[in-house]
Design a protein around this motif. Structure first.
Motif, PDB file in Angstrom:
ATOM      1  N   SER A 128       0.829  -1.216   0.000  1.00  0.00           N
ATOM      2  CA  SER A 128       0.000   0.000   0.000  1.00  0.00           C
ATOM      3  C   SER A 128       0.857   1.257   0.000  1.00  0.00           C
ATOM      4  O   SER A 128       0.472   2.267  -0.603  1.00  0.00           O
ATOM      5  CB  SER A 128      -1.038  -0.003   1.123  1.00  0.00           C
ATOM      6  OG  SER A 128      -0.505  -0.515   2.282  1.00  0.00           O
ATOM      7  N   LEU A 129       2.031   1.208   0.631  1.00  0.00           N
ATOM      8  CA  LEU A 129       2.922   2.377   0.560  1.00  0.00           C
ATOM      9  C   LEU A 129       3.375   2.638  -0.881  1.00  0.00           C
ATOM     10  O   LEU A 129       3.510   3.783  -1.306  1.00  0.00           O
ATOM     11  CB  LEU A 129       4.156   2.164   1.446  1.00  0.00           C
ATOM     12  CG  LEU A 129       3.975   2.479   2.934  1.00  0.00           C
ATOM     13  CD1 LEU A 129       5.206   2.063   3.716  1.00  0.00           C
ATOM     14  CD2 LEU A 129       3.708   3.974   3.151  1.00  0.00           C
ATOM     15  N   ALA A 130       3.579   1.568  -1.633  1.00  0.00           N
ATOM     16  CA  ALA A 130       3.968   1.724  -3.044  1.00  0.00           C
ATOM     17  C   ALA A 130       2.826   2.350  -3.846  1.00  0.00           C
ATOM     18  O   ALA A 130       3.039   3.223  -4.683  1.00  0.00           O
ATOM     19  CB  ALA A 130       4.352   0.373  -3.645  1.00  0.00           C
ATOM     20  N   ARG A 131       1.615   1.898  -3.571  1.00  0.00           N
ATOM     21  CA  ARG A 131       0.457   2.495  -4.272  1.00  0.00           C
ATOM     22  C   ARG A 131       0.386   3.995  -3.976  1.00  0.00           C
ATOM     23  O   ARG A 131       0.163   4.808  -4.863  1.00  0.00           O
ATOM     24  CB  ARG A 131      -0.852   1.864  -3.779  1.00  0.00           C
ATOM     25  CG  ARG A 131      -1.119   0.508  -4.334  1.00  0.00           C
ATOM     26  CD  ARG A 131      -2.496   0.043  -3.857  1.00  0.00           C
ATOM     27  NE  ARG A 131      -2.641  -1.373  -4.053  1.00  0.00           N
ATOM     28  CZ  ARG A 131      -2.951  -1.938  -5.223  1.00  0.00           C
ATOM     29  NH1 ARG A 131      -3.185  -1.194  -6.271  1.00  0.00           N
ATOM     30  NH2 ARG A 131      -3.033  -3.245  -5.328  1.00  0.00           N
ATOM     31  N   GLN A 132       0.582   4.340  -2.694  1.00  0.00           N
ATOM     32  CA  GLN A 132       0.526   5.764  -2.327  1.00  0.00           C
ATOM     33  C   GLN A 132       1.626   6.547  -3.046  1.00  0.00           C
ATOM     34  O   GLN A 132       1.388   7.638  -3.556  1.00  0.00           O
ATOM     35  CB  GLN A 132       0.697   5.946  -0.821  1.00  0.00           C
ATOM     36  CG  GLN A 132      -0.527   5.531  -0.017  1.00  0.00           C
ATOM     37  CD  GLN A 132      -0.196   5.366   1.469  1.00  0.00           C
ATOM     38  OE1 GLN A 132       0.687   6.025   2.006  1.00  0.00           O
ATOM     39  NE2 GLN A 132      -0.893   4.471   2.125  1.00  0.00           N
ATOM     40  N   ALA A 133       2.819   5.974  -3.093  1.00  0.00           N
ATOM     41  CA  ALA A 133       3.929   6.651  -3.780  1.00  0.00           C
ATOM     42  C   ALA A 133       3.619   6.778  -5.271  1.00  0.00           C
ATOM     43  O   ALA A 133       3.851   7.822  -5.884  1.00  0.00           O
ATOM     44  CB  ALA A 133       5.232   5.884  -3.564  1.00  0.00           C
ATOM     45  N   GLY A 134       3.067   5.717  -5.845  1.00  0.00           N
ATOM     46  CA  GLY A 134       2.718   5.749  -7.271  1.00  0.00           C
ATOM     47  C   GLY A 134       1.669   6.804  -7.546  1.00  0.00           C
ATOM     48  O   GLY A 134       1.768   7.567  -8.514  1.00  0.00           O
ATOM     49  N   GLN A 135       0.670   6.877  -6.674  1.00  0.00           N
ATOM     50  CA  GLN A 135      -0.395   7.864  -6.873  1.00  0.00           C
ATOM     51  C   GLN A 135       0.121   9.282  -6.686  1.00  0.00           C
ATOM     52  O   GLN A 135      -0.321  10.202  -7.381  1.00  0.00           O
ATOM     53  CB  GLN A 135      -1.578   7.576  -5.938  1.00  0.00           C
ATOM     54  CG  GLN A 135      -2.617   6.757  -6.658  1.00  0.00           C
ATOM     55  CD  GLN A 135      -3.423   5.840  -5.761  1.00  0.00           C
ATOM     56  OE1 GLN A 135      -3.108   5.650  -4.591  1.00  0.00           O
ATOM     57  NE2 GLN A 135      -4.454   5.246  -6.319  1.00  0.00           N
ATOM     58  N   ALA A 136       1.070   9.470  -5.762  1.00  0.00           N
ATOM     59  CA  ALA A 136       1.654  10.816  -5.564  1.00  0.00           C
ATOM     60  C   ALA A 136       2.424  11.225  -6.819  1.00  0.00           C
ATOM     61  O   ALA A 136       2.459  12.397  -7.185  1.00  0.00           O
ATOM     62  CB  ALA A 136       2.567  10.808  -4.339  1.00  0.00           C
ATOM     63  N   GLY A 137       3.047  10.273  -7.484  1.00  0.00           N
ATOM     64  CA  GLY A 137       3.749  10.522  -8.746  1.00  0.00           C
ATOM     65  C   GLY A 137       5.022  11.328  -8.554  1.00  0.00           C
ATOM     66  O   GLY A 137       5.564  11.402  -7.449  1.00  0.00           O
TER      67      GLY A 137
END
Ligand SMILES: NC(=O)c1ccc[n+]([C@@H]2O[C@H](COP(=O)([O-])OP(=O)(O)OC[C@H]3O[C@@H](n4cnc5c(N)ncnc54)[C@H](OP(=O)(O)O)[C@@H]3O)[C@@H](O)[C@H]2O)c1
Length: 362
Positions: free
Chosen positions: A281-290
């Motif tokens: 989930s931290l990766a998803r958040q980082a991906g979404q932050a871009g």
């Protein structure tokens, strides 16, 4: 003959690629690279003129003029080669997921300019690439990345506190290099793969699912809008996706064992325990932050994994270092390779500063 530049030739992927190139009459090595290992003997044996250990990979690629670059370097060190191949329109067979995670936006822009092929070598992404070959983007509902769950599947957080590098290096289904093996144990590998899938297949993060599948027989699936799901099956053996990428679009024969369906195979799937393994989930958040956030995630993870392997950081603190570095680093836009390198360096500095401060320190 297809001329292959093999970067990361001494690693797990590199050695398996050498086996496939050796057995093929269609593939010829034109360049070899490693990090620190002396390649002069290997290069002499294979009659390869262009080789190097460490340093900038771009001059090597320019001198050797490959038709295909197999980037099997580990970590951010592979970034320059990924961008070079995409910019030049030279086919890129990509195992080095960290470069696409860190430089995703730059890489896609370079691919657009270069017009070449980007072929995933990661088994999950190779599976999805193959399942997508006969579909259009609007027909796809979601993609599903399978995860073995690593050696600590089913463990509680408390049980993970005293995990040693030796235990974490004992992966149940895949034989891989040390960094990706630790990433599989923390599930950071699946986090990196979610971001990798976003850039490879152009899907938003909410349409990239992760499911635990302990036996690693189903390499991944694509769900289509009509309710059908296509899956890619096989024994866990990286020579299959490596051979697929090197021989694309021919799908060369390999001597590997076909799946024995009558052997009592069972296909078991479980939801991911996101609380114990929060790096997805931290990766998803980082991906979404871009912007630079995926680069920060990957850089912090590299620093933390190296410290864990050196016995300087407890296993659970890998998660904490990544989380804290993401909180502290600026998620800035990435305009070129130079600003990406700056973001990577800054994230490594922050992550290194966190190593002595984590609460799970024993
Ligand atoms: N192994 C797998 O099954 C697998 C599966 C999917 C994806 N991948 C991905 O493939 C990549 C390689 O994984 P691996 O398991 O093969 O790793 P590995 O066994 O640790 O090998 C890493 C390779 O990278 C080389 N290298 C390190 N720093 C370098 C640099 N600065 N310049 C050039 N080469 C450098 C190493 O050379 P030295 O030996 O000289 O250090 C070695 O050849 C990773 O990104 C991983 O996530 C691996």
């Amino acid at each position: 003959m297809k001329r292959i530049a093999l970067l990361g030739a001494t690693g797990s992927i590199g050695r398996q690629a050498l086996e496939i190139i050796n057995a093929s009459g269609e593939l010829e090595l034109c360049a070899l690279a490693a990090g620190t290992t002396d390649l002069s003997r290997l290069a002499a044996e294979r009659g390869v003129k262009h080789f190097q250990s460490g340093g900038d990979l771009v001059p090597l690629l320019e001198a050797s003029q490959p038709d295909l670059v197999l980037n099997a370097v580990v970590g951010f060190a592979g970034c320059g080669a990924t961008i070079w191949a995409l910019e030049q329109g030279v086919t890129l067979a990509l195992a080095n997921k960290e470069s696409l995670v860190a430089a995703g936006e730059l890489a896609l822009a370079a691919k657009e300019r270069g017009g070449g092929l980007l072929l995933p070598v990661d088994s999950e992404h190779s599976a999805i690439f193959q399942c997508l070959e006969r579909g259009t983007a609007e027909q796809v509902a979601s993609i599903v990345l399978t995860a073995s769950g690593g050696p600590f599947r089913g463990h509680s957080r408390a049980e993970l506190e005293r995990v040693t590098p030796e235990q974490a290096l004992a992966h149940p289904t895949w034989q891989m290099g040390p960094k990706i093996t630790i990433d599989s144990a923390t599930l950071a590998n699946k986090g990196l793969e979610v971001i990798e899938a976003h850039f490879l297949f152009g899907l938003p993060y909410e349409r990239i699912e992760v499911i635990v599948h302990p036996s690693s027989i189903v390499h991944s699936l694509v769900r289509f809008r009509d309710g059908a799901a296509l899956a890619h099956l096989g024994y866990p053996d990286m020579r299959v996706p490596i051979s697929f990428a090197l021989s694309y679009p021919e799908r060369a024969a390999t001597p590997l064992e076909p799946l024995d369906l009558a052997s009592g195979l069972t296909l078991e799937f479980q939801a991911l325990d996101e609380e114990t393994f929060p790096l997805v989930s931290l990766a998803r958040q980082a991906g979404q932050a871009g912007g630079s956030a995926p680069c920060v995630y990957s850089a912090a993870n590299e620093v933390a994994v190296a410290a864990f392997l050196a016995g300087q950081l407890p296993f659970l603190s890998i998660i904490e270092v990544v989380e804290r570095t993401l909180e502290r680093a600026d998620a800035s836009p990435v305009s070129d390779l130079e600003s990406l390198v700056e973001a990577d360096t800054a994230a490594r500095r922050i992550a290194t500063g966190q190593l002595g401060k984590t609460s799970s320190l024993s």
